[in-house]
Enzyme design. Sequence first.
Site, short mmCIF file in Angstrom:
data_model
loop_
_atom_site.label_atom_id
_atom_site.label_comp_id
_atom_site.label_asym_id
_atom_site.label_seq_id
_atom_site.Cartn_x
_atom_site.Cartn_y
_atom_site.Cartn_z
N ASP A 1 0.85 -1.19 0.00
CA ASP A 1 0.00 0.00 0.00
C ASP A 1 0.89 1.25 0.00
OD1 ASP A 1 -3.21 0.53 0.90
OD2 ASP A 1 -1.82 2.21 1.17
N ILE A 2 0.45 2.26 -0.73
CA ILE A 2 1.25 3.48 -0.85
C ILE A 2 1.27 4.28 0.46
CG2 ILE A 2 -0.55 5.10 -1.63
CD1 ILE A 2 1.41 5.92 -3.89
N ASN B 1 -12.99 -3.45 2.07
CA ASN B 1 -14.05 -2.44 2.10
C ASN B 1 -14.91 -2.58 0.85
OD1 ASN B 1 -13.23 -1.13 4.52
ND2 ASN B 1 -11.54 -0.18 3.41
N GLU C 1 -12.40 3.30 -1.44
CA GLU C 1 -12.00 4.46 -2.26
C GLU C 1 -11.59 4.07 -3.66
OE1 GLU C 1 -9.36 7.13 -0.20
OE2 GLU C 1 -11.14 7.91 0.84
N VAL C 2 -11.04 2.87 -3.82
CA VAL C 2 -10.60 2.45 -5.16
C VAL C 2 -11.60 1.42 -5.68
CG1 VAL C 2 -8.78 1.37 -6.50
CG2 VAL C 2 -8.18 2.88 -4.59
N HIS D 1 -10.10 -5.19 -3.68
CA HIS D 1 -8.80 -5.41 -3.05
C HIS D 1 -9.02 -5.85 -1.62
CE1 HIS D 1 -10.02 -1.19 -2.70
NE2 HIS D 1 -9.42 -1.16 -1.52
N HIS E 1 -6.99 -5.78 1.94
CA HIS E 1 -5.85 -5.26 2.69
C HIS E 1 -5.34 -6.39 3.58
CE1 HIS E 1 -6.83 -0.85 2.13
NE2 HIS E 1 -8.01 -1.37 1.88
#
Length: 125
Positions: free
Chosen positions: A39-40, A97, A105-106, A110, A112
């Site tokens: 993750d960024i 999520n 948000e994306v 995905h 995490h």
Amino acid sequence: MPVEALGDYDDGNVFARILRGDLPCKQVYADEWALAFHDIAPQAPVHVLVIPRGRWRSWADFSAGATDAEIGGYVRAVGHVARMLGLETPGYRLLANAGTEAGQEVPHLHVHLFGGKPLGPMLAG
Ligand code: 5GP
């Protein structure tokens, strides 16, 4: 900005661009079903994102529409990454999520994968 869990897939989303190689990532693992990368903006000592290669917005459409092979390949990849990172014994947390109330948000599915320290309560606040 949170996004809906369902709806048309947006090929311009940041994870679609990473999958196409248009944007860089710090890759952890890749196979025919999934890609994993750091993750960024990590929120734990280990914070890796695992994404399927298919055009799925969230767990909502993936669980309803993906093939058994896609689902199996993706779930196995998530477990493989946790093993690769040595997290099975100390433990780790998976979080996906889906939609606005979860704060997704994306708009590309995905998971995490968090680890590397005691992770505290399951939900903030
Ligand atoms: P969400 O809130 O959708 O579950 O999580 C999206 C995650 O993607 C966030 O943790 C955020 O830091 C991460 N992220 C957003 N843009 C990028 C990017 O360009 N590269 C990487 N590696 N992670 C990103």
